[in-house]
Design a protein around this motif. Structure first.
Motif, PDB file in Angstrom:
ATOM      1  N   ALA A  93      -2.775  -9.651   0.099  1.00 53.47           N
ATOM      2  CA  ALA A  93      -2.331  -8.364   0.624  1.00 53.47           C
ATOM      3  C   ALA A  93      -2.313  -7.313  -0.470  1.00 53.47           C
ATOM      4  CB  ALA A  93      -0.935  -8.500   1.209  1.00 53.47           C
ATOM      5  N   GLU A  94      -2.369  -6.063  -0.036  1.00 55.07           N
ATOM      6  CA  GLU A  94      -2.115  -4.938  -0.926  1.00 55.07           C
ATOM      7  C   GLU A  94      -0.602  -4.729  -0.916  1.00 55.07           C
ATOM      8  OE1 GLU A  94      -2.908  -0.127  -1.176  1.00 55.07           O
ATOM      9  OE2 GLU A  94      -4.080  -1.337   0.226  1.00 55.07           O
ATOM     10  N   ASN A 144      -2.648  -4.432   4.661  1.00 51.12           N
ATOM     11  CA  ASN A 144      -3.901  -5.197   4.707  1.00 51.12           C
ATOM     12  C   ASN A 144      -3.704  -6.680   4.402  1.00 51.12           C
ATOM     13  OD1 ASN A 144      -5.324  -2.753   5.179  1.00 51.12           O
ATOM     14  ND2 ASN A 144      -5.281  -2.332   2.983  1.00 51.12           N
ATOM     15  N   GLU A 145      -2.642  -7.276   4.930  1.00 52.40           N
ATOM     16  CA  GLU A 145      -2.417  -8.709   4.706  1.00 52.40           C
ATOM     17  C   GLU A 145      -3.424  -9.500   5.544  1.00 52.40           C
ATOM     18  OE1 GLU A 145       1.533 -11.082   3.900  1.00 52.40           O
ATOM     19  OE2 GLU A 145       1.326 -10.644   6.037  1.00 52.40           O
ATOM     20  N   ARG A 146      -4.108 -10.460   4.884  1.00 48.65           N
ATOM     21  CA  ARG A 146      -5.121 -11.242   5.560  1.00 48.65           C
ATOM     22  C   ARG A 146      -5.158 -12.662   5.004  1.00 48.65           C
ATOM     23  NH1 ARG A 146      -6.390  -7.986   1.764  1.00 48.65           N
ATOM     24  NH2 ARG A 146      -8.053  -8.334   0.284  1.00 48.65           N
ATOM     25  N   THR A 147      -5.568 -13.576   5.840  1.00 51.19           N
ATOM     26  CA  THR A 147      -5.710 -14.972   5.438  1.00 51.19           C
ATOM     27  C   THR A 147      -7.042 -15.137   4.713  1.00 51.19           C
ATOM     28  OG1 THR A 147      -4.393 -15.703   7.322  1.00 51.19           O
ATOM     29  CG2 THR A 147      -5.801 -17.355   6.266  1.00 51.19           C
ATOM     30  N   ASN A 200       8.614   4.710 -10.902  1.00 52.14           N
ATOM     31  CA  ASN A 200       7.219   4.834 -10.494  1.00 52.14           C
ATOM     32  C   ASN A 200       6.906   3.826  -9.398  1.00 52.14           C
ATOM     33  OD1 ASN A 200       6.375   6.929 -12.323  1.00 52.14           O
ATOM     34  ND2 ASN A 200       6.637   5.425 -13.970  1.00 52.14           N
ATOM     35  N   LYS A 201       5.618   3.706  -9.085  1.00 51.45           N
ATOM     36  CA  LYS A 201       5.167   2.720  -8.096  1.00 51.45           C
ATOM     37  C   LYS A 201       4.007   1.922  -8.680  1.00 51.45           C
ATOM     38  CE  LYS A 201       6.412   5.035  -3.777  1.00 51.45           C
ATOM     39  NZ  LYS A 201       7.525   4.162  -3.511  1.00 51.45           N
ATOM     40  N   ILE A 202       3.917   0.685  -8.273  1.00 49.89           N
ATOM     41  CA  ILE A 202       2.774  -0.164  -8.610  1.00 49.89           C
ATOM     42  C   ILE A 202       2.048  -0.464  -7.312  1.00 49.89           C
ATOM     43  CG2 ILE A 202       2.053  -2.465  -9.372  1.00 49.89           C
ATOM     44  CD1 ILE A 202       4.259  -2.352 -11.476  1.00 49.89           C
ATOM     45  N   ASN A 203       0.723  -0.323  -7.324  1.00 45.79           N
ATOM     46  CA  ASN A 203      -0.129  -0.634  -6.192  1.00 45.79           C
ATOM     47  C   ASN A 203      -1.109  -1.703  -6.672  1.00 45.79           C
ATOM     48  OD1 ASN A 203      -2.074  -0.717  -4.157  1.00 45.79           O
ATOM     49  ND2 ASN A 203      -1.848   1.462  -3.696  1.00 45.79           N
ATOM     50  N   THR A 204      -1.033  -2.895  -6.091  1.00 49.70           N
ATOM     51  CA  THR A 204      -1.856  -4.008  -6.558  1.00 49.70           C
ATOM     52  C   THR A 204      -2.135  -4.967  -5.415  1.00 49.70           C
ATOM     53  OG1 THR A 204      -2.045  -5.682  -8.305  1.00 49.70           O
ATOM     54  CG2 THR A 204       0.124  -5.420  -7.282  1.00 49.70           C
ATOM     55  N   GLU A 205      -2.979  -5.959  -5.665  1.00 52.38           N
ATOM     56  CA  GLU A 205      -3.206  -7.031  -4.698  1.00 52.38           C
ATOM     57  C   GLU A 205      -2.508  -8.293  -5.191  1.00 52.38           C
ATOM     58  OE1 GLU A 205      -7.218  -6.216  -2.213  1.00 52.38           O
ATOM     59  OE2 GLU A 205      -7.454  -7.422  -4.018  1.00 52.38           O
ATOM     60  N   ARG A 206      -1.954  -9.041  -4.262  1.00 50.18           N
ATOM     61  CA  ARG A 206      -1.270 -10.288  -4.583  1.00 50.18           C
ATOM     62  C   ARG A 206      -1.672 -11.369  -3.584  1.00 50.18           C
ATOM     63  NH1 ARG A 206      -0.202  -8.504  -9.107  1.00 50.18           N
ATOM     64  NH2 ARG A 206       1.867  -7.913  -9.781  1.00 50.18           N
TER      65      ARG A 206
END
Length: 187
Positions: free
Chosen positions: A21-22, A7-10, A31-37
């Motif tokens: 993006a997510e 979901n990368e978007r300008t 483990n895994k990290i799921n975040t927005e940056r």
């Protein structure tokens, strides 16, 4: 270790661009990290440390930098630098920038290294070069690109002053280049 970008978007698009993006990435404990940056997409840049043989000096620029006004600086001493244009090669860009800013034709350039300016926030990389030139290589006025509203002053720093000048400089790429020069010439 792996990562994925979804979901990368300008989210901002002007002279520069900001994307969001997510991001999902592996952690060191499995483990895994799921975040927005967010990422500031500035594009890549070039910079060059130039040694003028006859004067035994490093050529630098002095120019106004709006973002530094937030800390009451305004003008900064820097090595020549600039942004790559679309589909431009770094070697060609550094030639163009040195001619625009200082008026010198470079006869040879050596890539020192490539580095990120602020990897936690920006996609920008800088291709850092070194060149030795002669006074006779100054073939144009320099001073910047008037269409970009640049006003650039040429400053010659005698190499004997570099160790003390490093402590005065506020620009990271310039500090890095000057430190490289000192280390290169100490061995």
């Amino acid at each position: 270790m792996e990562y994925s970008i979804k979901n990368e978007r300008t989210v901002f698009d002007d002279h520069y661009k900001m994307v969001k993006a997510e991001v999902i990435y592996d952690t060191f404990d499995g483990n895994k990290i799921n975040t927005e940056r967010l990422a500031f997409e500035r594009g890549d840049s070039v910079a060059i440390l130039i040694y003028e043989k006859e004067t035994k000096s490093i050529l630098a620029t002095n120019q106004f930098r709006y973002p530094t006004c937030k800390h009451t600086e305004g003008w900064l001493l820097e090595i020549p630098a600039g942004s790559l244009e679309e589909n431009e090669k770094p070697d060609d860009c550094i030639q163009r920038e040195v001619m625009e800013e200082l008026g010198y034709k470079l006869t040879s350039i050596n890539l020192i290294y490539t580095f990120y300016t602020s990897p936690g926030a920006s996609t920008e990389r800088i291709f850092l070069y070194y060149s030795e030139i002669s006074i006779k290589d100054k073939i144009e006025k320099g001073g910047g690109n008037s269409q970009e509203n640049e006003d650039i002053q040429l400053v010659k720093i005698p190499v004997s002053e570099i160790p003390s000048k490093i402590m005065e400089v506020k620009d990271a790429k310039t500090i890095l280049a000057l430190q490289w020069y000192v280390l290169k010439n100490c061995s």
